[in-house]
Design a protein around this motif. Sequence first.
Motif, mmCIF file in Angstrom:
data_model
loop_
_atom_site.group_PDB
_atom_site.id
_atom_site.type_symbol
_atom_site.label_atom_id
_atom_site.label_comp_id
_atom_site.label_asym_id
_atom_site.label_seq_id
_atom_site.Cartn_x
_atom_site.Cartn_y
_atom_site.Cartn_z
ATOM 1 N N THR A 514 0.832 -1.207 0.000
ATOM 2 C CA THR A 514 0.000 0.000 0.000
ATOM 3 C C THR A 514 0.866 1.257 0.000
ATOM 4 N N GLN A 515 1.937 1.242 0.792
ATOM 5 C CA GLN A 515 2.856 2.381 0.825
ATOM 6 C C GLN A 515 3.536 2.577 -0.533
ATOM 7 N N VAL A 516 3.882 1.461 -1.198
ATOM 8 C CA VAL A 516 4.490 1.540 -2.532
ATOM 9 C C VAL A 516 3.523 2.183 -3.516
ATOM 10 N N CYS A 517 2.251 1.777 -3.441
ATOM 11 C CA CYS A 517 1.230 2.369 -4.320
ATOM 12 C C CYS A 517 1.127 3.874 -4.096
ATOM 13 N N ASP A 518 1.081 4.272 -2.831
ATOM 14 C CA ASP A 518 0.970 5.692 -2.511
ATOM 15 C C ASP A 518 2.182 6.470 -3.014
ATOM 16 N N SER A 519 3.364 5.893 -2.844
ATOM 17 C CA SER A 519 4.582 6.566 -3.286
ATOM 18 C C SER A 519 4.594 6.749 -4.799
ATOM 19 N N LEU A 520 4.153 5.729 -5.544
ATOM 20 C CA LEU A 520 4.110 5.827 -7.005
ATOM 21 C C LEU A 520 3.024 6.790 -7.458
ATOM 22 N N ALA A 521 1.891 6.783 -6.732
ATOM 23 C CA ALA A 521 0.774 7.651 -7.125
ATOM 24 C C ALA A 521 1.159 9.118 -7.037
ATOM 25 N N GLU A 522 2.031 9.496 -6.115
ATOM 26 C CA GLU A 522 2.466 10.881 -5.983
ATOM 27 C C GLU A 522 3.180 11.379 -7.231
ATOM 28 N N ARG A 523 3.784 10.465 -7.977
ATOM 29 C CA ARG A 523 4.502 10.828 -9.207
ATOM 30 C C ARG A 523 3.712 10.483 -10.459
ATOM 31 N N GLY A 524 2.498 9.959 -10.284
ATOM 32 C CA GLY A 524 1.706 9.552 -11.431
ATOM 33 C C GLY A 524 2.165 8.239 -12.020
ATOM 34 N N ALA A 525 2.967 7.485 -11.280
ATOM 35 C CA ALA A 525 3.445 6.174 -11.727
ATOM 36 C C ALA A 525 2.472 5.086 -11.270
ATOM 37 N N MET A 526 2.712 3.851 -11.718
ATOM 38 C CA MET A 526 1.773 2.772 -11.435
ATOM 39 C C MET A 526 2.490 1.536 -10.921
ATOM 40 N N LEU A 527 1.762 0.763 -10.103
ATOM 41 C CA LEU A 527 2.219 -0.541 -9.618
ATOM 42 C C LEU A 527 1.416 -1.619 -10.321
#
Length: 739
Positions: A514-527
């Motif tokens: 979940t933390q990885v998803c949040d971190s990627l979402a801040e940059r517009g990236a995806m998991l």
Amino acid sequence: MQDVFKKLYQSGDFWGGLAAMLVALPAAIAFGVTVYSAISPTHAALGALAGIIGATVIGLLASMLGGTDRLISAPCAPAAALLSAFAIELVGQGVPGEVIILMLLLLGVLAGMFQILFGFVGIGRLIKYIPYPVVSGYLTGVGLIIIGSQLGKLLGTPTDTRWYEALVTPALWNWRAVSVGLATMAVMWAGPSLTRRLPGTILGITAGIACYFALASQDESLLQLTANNLLIGPLGADGSGYIRSITSRWHEIGDLRLAQVAALLGNALTLAVLLSIDTLKTCVVLDQLTRSQHNPNRELVAQGIANMTSSAVGGIPGAGTMGATLVNLSSGAMTRASGLIEGMSALVFALLLSSFIAWIPVAALAGILIVVGIRMIDRGPLRFVQSADTVFDFGVVVSVVVVALTVGLIAASAAGVALAIILFLREQIGGSVVRHKFYVNQMSSNWHRPEAETRILEKKGDQAVIFELQGSLFFGTTQQLYGELEPELKSRNFVILDMKRVQSVDVTAAHLLTQVCDSLAERGAMLLLSNVRENLPNNRNLREFLAQTGVTENQETVRLFSELDSAIEWVEDRLLGEKETDAIALDDAVAPPLELHEMELFTNRKDETLADLEARLVKRSYAAGDVVYSHGEPGDEIYLIRRGTVKIFAPLGGGRSRHVATFGRGDFFGGLAFLDGLPRGNDAVAGSDTEFFILSLEEFNNISEEHKRLALTLLKALARSLALRLRHADNENAMLQEY
């Protein structure tokens, strides 16, 4: 029937069961006397009979129902200890002796019922996960306990003398007992080199008896059976009151109060746990020595039935016993028939040959058990101290041995389970949960793309990173995983986690995702998560678990894929600026079929040349899912895809195959068989409704006579395409071997 008994007599099972009986029966009698003497000294004979019944009934039923080869079940020390303490407590409360006897029987019956319940709910499976260092420590600990318990008997010291006191006080030794014991041990140890026809145990007992009577020829006092501590002595049981002594024990059942029965439950549960651990530990050790595999749950059910029956008919409960089992094994036993022999011979010897058993020297039995104990000591772990990587494992062995010697075998079992957990955590934390790490320009999908698109992906492929995970994702490995992921989270637009080799995922690992998803979402990236299975080895539905823990809650930042190739394919389409993969496949299926001049392979060709070529081509259509060709089929045709998609599957053996390539509209396949004329090396299946131009080798040879330039162009294009595919496959293979 006579032939069966003859074969049984000639096998190691007969001698193994007989030797095991000679160890188990005296111990069972001693345990019975211990329990019933706690009620009153006058009940000692009844206790001896209870031990005989227990050795007989448990030996027969446990072997018949359990199915563990070579296992000998009989009354054991944990049962004697708990039952004695229970009897002493009731005596202190003023409970009548007959009522105490009845409560002892009920206690054994209830313990057997609990064991049956343990087996049905599958608790026995847990014993399989005990690692070798724990088993080794337990094995060595049991061996040392056996040696320590028999040293006093071997040296002939008073019964209340501790083993270390007996060992350092030669003044207490009885030289006649020492002589008998040493003679037994020497012959038993040398038995295998003397003859293979008789087991060393039988030879040792024979030598011990012979030595005793040789000494008795010089000292007539040794020929006295009564009050002779060097011999087992009279069993105190005969057949005259056998049935009456059993049935009379249940006459007082109506006098029991409900509170008394309820008080039995806690003791019965404790006894059931002790007996189950004792049995399953013996089975684990037996597996270690024989390289076999027992069924723990079946064994628990069998032991429970045996203990219920034994207690119901007046015997004391028991378990799979280490000493008798190892004597049975060392005497050549091979199957569970040896347990039946032990049970039957216990009854026969007790009732018909009690006078013979009475003359067996105690020191002879002690010598046998000491040899067995020495053989139980596992010397293999001594090698563990030679390397820093295995020193901890050696410490586990020593810890289990120390607990077994200072506290007890049950405590050693608990310590072993705790250490097993520590060993598991150490291995999980010590190993890497990241199996491979790639970028999309290093590991492409199976979709065969045009050369121009391949060049784009080579430049932009490092925007997507692939992590192939393995093992267990739990609180002990999450920090390690995050340490691997963190550098990529700051710079990659797509992070793919392949879960194919993941064994389990806990809540802590889910929180990390979940933390990885949040971190990627801040940059517009995806998991992207691939191979998210519905049934992990621990029976957890990973898809549901990730949804419940909120990992897949935001569909805009995380996507799930059934396999890694689909995830890479999806990323490639994003990098190429295309639409969804499914939409692309749909467009290929519904788009109008390509004509020859529309295919990149035949651009800038003259119309008359293409018309001549098309006249030699075969048009063919396949529905989605149809097999275009199969592995091993002869074929010298090349397929030009006008519309739709085709998937190529490589055979893996055993009816399994692997998806290795996908070809779309305007591409071609089947080139290898077209060039070398060998049978097809894979399977081709239509991924959607598909139409082809098919060119056979024969027609190609015909047209090459008239249009040499066209034939040369076709061959060059075919060779170039195959070379690019081979180059890409070599690069991926080199990358995989690097890891």
